[in-house]
Motif scaffolding. Structure first.
Motif, PDB file in Angstrom:
ATOM      1  N   ALA A   6     -64.642-107.128  65.431  1.00 49.66           N
ATOM      2  CA  ALA A   6     -65.043-105.443  66.119  1.00 49.66           C
ATOM      3  C   ALA A   6     -66.319-105.103  65.547  1.00 49.66           C
ATOM      4  N   THR A   7     -66.537-105.585  64.127  1.00 52.47           N
ATOM      5  CA  THR A   7     -67.569-104.525  63.387  1.00 52.47           C
ATOM      6  C   THR A   7     -69.168-105.192  64.056  1.00 52.47           C
ATOM      7  N   ILE A   8     -69.310-106.270  64.130  1.00 52.47           N
ATOM      8  CA  ILE A   8     -70.076-107.613  64.668  1.00 52.47           C
ATOM      9  C   ILE A   8     -70.414-106.348  65.560  1.00 52.47           C
ATOM     10  N   ILE A   9     -69.751-106.218  67.102  1.00 54.25           N
ATOM     11  CA  ILE A   9     -69.512-106.423  69.004  1.00 54.25           C
ATOM     12  C   ILE A   9     -70.202-104.855  68.305  1.00 54.25           C
ATOM     13  N   THR A  10     -69.468-103.704  67.975  1.00 51.15           N
ATOM     14  CA  THR A  10     -70.119-102.650  67.423  1.00 51.15           C
ATOM     15  C   THR A  10     -71.272-102.592  67.448  1.00 51.15           C
ATOM     16  N   ALA A  11     -71.729-103.170  65.913  1.00 49.80           N
ATOM     17  CA  ALA A  11     -73.277-103.250  65.837  1.00 49.80           C
ATOM     18  C   ALA A  11     -74.189-103.432  67.652  1.00 49.80           C
ATOM     19  N   PHE A  12     -73.659-104.331  67.590  1.00 47.10           N
ATOM     20  CA  PHE A  12     -74.903-104.562  69.068  1.00 47.10           C
ATOM     21  C   PHE A  12     -75.265-104.111  69.905  1.00 47.10           C
ATOM     22  N   LEU A  13     -73.680-103.093  70.595  1.00 47.51           N
ATOM     23  CA  LEU A  13     -73.373-102.337  71.087  1.00 47.51           C
ATOM     24  C   LEU A  13     -74.064-100.745  71.017  1.00 47.51           C
ATOM     25  N   PHE A  14     -73.669-100.677  69.705  1.00 45.70           N
ATOM     26  CA  PHE A  14     -73.782 -98.913  69.063  1.00 45.70           C
ATOM     27  C   PHE A  14     -75.327 -99.304  69.059  1.00 45.70           C
ATOM     28  N   ALA A  15     -76.452 -99.922  68.246  1.00 42.13           N
ATOM     29  CA  ALA A  15     -77.745 -99.961  68.026  1.00 42.13           C
ATOM     30  C   ALA A  15     -78.431 -99.556  69.562  1.00 42.13           C
ATOM     31  N   ASN A  16     -77.980-100.203  70.944  1.00 41.92           N
ATOM     32  CA  ASN A  16     -78.501 -99.991  72.298  1.00 41.92           C
ATOM     33  C   ASN A  16     -78.453 -98.385  72.511  1.00 41.92           C
ATOM     34  N   VAL A  17     -77.554 -97.895  71.599  1.00 45.90           N
ATOM     35  CA  VAL A  17     -76.938 -96.520  71.993  1.00 45.90           C
ATOM     36  C   VAL A  17     -77.647 -95.604  71.522  1.00 45.90           C
ATOM     37  N   LEU A  18     -77.846 -95.891  69.958  1.00 46.93           N
ATOM     38  CA  LEU A  18     -78.718 -94.923  69.277  1.00 46.93           C
ATOM     39  C   LEU A  18     -80.109 -95.264  68.775  1.00 46.93           C
ATOM     40  N   GLY A  19     -80.347 -96.437  69.486  1.00 46.70           N
ATOM     41  CA  GLY A  19     -82.445 -96.691  69.944  1.00 46.70           C
ATOM     42  C   GLY A  19     -82.301 -96.014  70.979  1.00 46.70           C
ATOM     43  N   ARG A  20     -81.790 -95.431  71.941  1.00 46.50           N
ATOM     44  CA  ARG A  20     -82.255 -94.984  72.904  1.00 46.50           C
ATOM     45  C   ARG A  20     -83.218 -93.272  72.647  1.00 46.50           C
ATOM     46  N   PHE A  21     -82.554 -92.654  71.406  1.00 51.72           N
ATOM     47  CA  PHE A  21     -82.711 -91.052  71.191  1.00 51.72           C
ATOM     48  C   PHE A  21     -83.999 -91.055  70.003  1.00 51.72           C
ATOM     49  N   GLN A  22     -84.651 -90.537  70.819  1.00 53.19           N
ATOM     50  CA  GLN A  22     -86.100 -90.560  69.559  1.00 53.19           C
ATOM     51  C   GLN A  22     -86.372 -89.623  68.417  1.00 53.19           C
ATOM     52  N   TRP A  23     -84.931 -88.903  68.612  1.00 59.10           N
ATOM     53  CA  TRP A  23     -84.312 -88.133  67.313  1.00 59.10           C
ATOM     54  C   TRP A  23     -84.115 -88.760  66.341  1.00 59.10           C
ATOM     55  N   LEU A  24     -83.516 -90.173  66.674  1.00 59.69           N
ATOM     56  CA  LEU A  24     -82.861 -90.711  65.512  1.00 59.69           C
ATOM     57  C   LEU A  24     -83.822 -91.883  64.971  1.00 59.69           C
ATOM     58  N   THR A  25     -84.768 -92.162  65.489  1.00 57.65           N
ATOM     59  CA  THR A  25     -85.374 -93.460  65.351  1.00 57.65           C
ATOM     60  C   THR A  25     -86.753 -92.782  64.964  1.00 57.65           C
ATOM     61  N   CYS A  26     -86.987 -92.042  65.340  1.00 58.63           N
ATOM     62  CA  CYS A  26     -88.359 -91.243  64.779  1.00 58.63           C
ATOM     63  C   CYS A  26     -88.030 -90.876  63.601  1.00 58.63           C
ATOM     64  N   PRO A  27     -89.573 -92.228  62.576  1.00 62.42           N
ATOM     65  CA  PRO A  27     -89.720 -91.416  61.357  1.00 62.42           C
ATOM     66  C   PRO A  27     -89.641 -90.168  61.152  1.00 62.42           C
ATOM     67  N   ARG A  28     -89.524 -89.680  59.803  1.00 61.21           N
ATOM     68  CA  ARG A  28     -89.802 -88.193  58.830  1.00 61.21           C
ATOM     69  C   ARG A  28     -91.235 -88.017  58.062  1.00 61.21           C
ATOM     70  N   LYS A  29     -92.379 -88.240  58.407  1.00 59.92           N
ATOM     71  CA  LYS A  29     -93.604 -87.580  57.896  1.00 59.92           C
ATOM     72  C   LYS A  29     -93.442 -86.748  57.025  1.00 59.92           C
ATOM     73  N   ASP A  30     -93.173 -85.274  56.778  1.00 54.47           N
ATOM     74  CA  ASP A  30     -93.405 -84.632  56.137  1.00 54.47           C
ATOM     75  C   ASP A  30     -91.370 -83.833  55.642  1.00 54.47           C
ATOM     76  N   LEU A  31     -91.551 -82.453  55.234  1.00 56.04           N
ATOM     77  CA  LEU A  31     -90.209 -82.360  54.970  1.00 56.04           C
ATOM     78  C   LEU A  31     -89.776 -80.618  55.890  1.00 56.04           C
ATOM     79  N   SER A  32     -90.443 -80.918  57.304  1.00 57.56           N
ATOM     80  CA  SER A  32     -89.924 -79.495  57.950  1.00 57.56           C
ATOM     81  C   SER A  32     -88.768 -79.991  58.669  1.00 57.56           C
ATOM     82  N   THR A  33     -88.377 -79.080  60.109  1.00 57.91           N
ATOM     83  CA  THR A  33     -87.037 -79.797  60.510  1.00 57.91           C
ATOM     84  C   THR A  33     -86.504 -79.268  61.609  1.00 57.91           C
ATOM     85  N   GLY A  34     -88.312 -79.194  62.257  1.00 59.20           N
ATOM     86  CA  GLY A  34     -88.092 -79.356  63.710  1.00 59.20           C
ATOM     87  C   GLY A  34     -87.829 -80.529  64.216  1.00 59.20           C
TER      88      GLY A  34
END
Length: 414
Positions: free
Chosen positions: A245-273
């Motif tokens: 179940a974990t391996i299947i979830t990893a493959f599918l859930f990564a596709n869902v999370l990878g669509r959001f810039q808010w989750l994939t962009c690295p944070r280079k400073d300490l701002s909250t925007g």
């Protein structure tokens, strides 16, 4: 013959009476066990739901709030572990000794987070020249400052040594440093993963939670074969079912999370925007045509993010290796003859009980990311490193050297 038959006759009903008593008692006990089993499952489910809701809210708020959550969990874990070897009778004879443990804790926190967040702190104050120079000086001498704080704590410890309590005090000193090593190692890698992108924090943490929940339910409904003596409730059925179940979830859930810039962009400073960035190659979908499927099938191609292949490796580790962090914690609790490290989460125990596998996973994700995930080095990132780390004279020297390299390449091309 009659004398021998008389005593044997009353023995028969006595034996029957005992059997009937057993038949009545054992079903009642099994019903009680079954009720407690389901009651424990519902308490655990409710606790998991409110934890999930709280985490979703914190994830929505952003990187700094997630780091603050990690710090709070870290403080609670330290409190739980400090209490394991605490002896109230000894502590009453040593006023202020408990405060010394927390002094070492906050000194370690200043050192670890100062090293991790130095780049983000500099990037936050680059607009103000005075703040930029001040922060630069603080970062430059941060290690020296933390070292003298630690030495001050060591002197404080030696001055508090009291006759007849030497063994307890030195045991507490060693125990404190072991806790700091375990807790800060995990938290430092976790925070580093967060600033590389929330994706690299959320996906591994979700896989550990998924594996734990799946192992519980597969073991609850299908578990029959014990897995390991350290955890009698763990079963092979739960372990195998949770791994799949974990391996299947990893493959599918990564596709869902990878669509959001808010989750994939690295944070280079300490701002909250909110963050917006050009998705790296890992998060740009690749399309694969489906050959050989019937014509009536609606899908002609599927899109897969390259990061999903990395997610399979994370899922494999989360399902096979990370559970051994939980087994280690189980053996640790058996050594101290306790059921749980704490009581803050109903049905789960303490925060240390929930973070045992997360600690192993966070370190693996950091090492995996640095070793196997292609790094996207932009011109802005390299210029930022030059401006922050090189003096003005070194920057001029670099400028002249780059000019010589460009002129040489132009001559080679002609």
């Amino acid at each position: 013959m009659q004398d021998h038959l008389i005593p044997s006759s009353p023995s028969t009903p006595t034996r029957i009476r005992r059997r009937r008593t057993q038949e009545v008692i054992f079903p009642e006990l099994s019903k009680v066990d079954e009720q407690n089993k389901y009651r424990s499952m519902w308490i655990r489910t409710y606790s998991s739901l409110w934890m999930l809701i709280s985490i979703i809210i914190i994830l929505y708020l952003g990187h700094l709030y997630i780091c603050a959550m990690v710090v709070v969990i870290q403080i609670i874990m330290t409190f739980e572990l400090f209490n394991l070897l605490r002896r109230p009778d000894e502590d009453r004879c040593l006023p202020g000794f408990r405060l010394l443990n927390w002094y070492f804790f906050f000194t370690g926190m200043l050192f670890v987070y100062g090293r991790i967040l130095s780049q983000q702190l500099v990037n936050t104050v680059t607009s103000d020249e005075f703040s930029y120079k001040l922060v630069g000086k603080v970062i430059k001498y941060q290690m020296v400052f933390c070292y003298f704080l630690y030495i001050s704590g060591l002197v404080w410890f030696i001055l508090t040594l009291k006759k007849k309590t030497y063994k307890y005090q030195f045991g507490q000193y060693a125990w404190t440093h072991m806790i700091l090593f375990v807790v800060f190692t995990q938290s430092s890698f976790t925070v580093a993963n967060i600033f590389e992108g929330i994706f690299w924090f959320l996906l591994p943490a979700s896989l550990i939670a998924m594996n734990d929940v799946a192992a519980y339910f597969f073991g609850f409904f299908f578990g029959k074969t014990p897995l390991i003596k350290l955890s009698p409730k763990k079963t092979w059925e739960g372990f195998i079912g949770a791994s799949i179940a974990t391996i299947i979830t990893a493959f599918l859930f990564a596709n869902v999370l990878g669509r959001f810039q808010w989750l994939t962009c690295p944070r280079k400073d300490l701002s909250t925007g909110w963050l917006q960035c050009d998705p790296g190659p890992l998060f740009k979908p690749e399309y694969y045509s489906i050959a050989g499927w019937p014509q009536w099938f609606p899908l002609k191609e599927i899109s897969i993010l390259p990061v999903q292949w990395h997610a399979l490796c994370l899922g494999l580790f989360a399902s096979i290796i990370a559970p051994f962090g939980g087994f280690f914690a189980s053996g640790f609790k058996r050594a101290f003859k306790i059921k749980d490290f704490g009581y803050y989460i109903p049905g789960h125990g303490g925060f240390t009980d929930r973070m045992d596998c997360q600690m192993v996973m966070a370190i693996f994700v950091y090492i995996y990311y640095q070793s196997f995930v292609p790094q996207d080095y932009s011109v802005e990132m390299i210029l930022d490193q030059i401006v922050r780390n090189l003096s003005f004279e070194d920057q001029k020297a670099l400028y002249y050297r780059l000019g010589q390299i460009f002129r040489q390449r132009q001559l080679e091309n002609y």
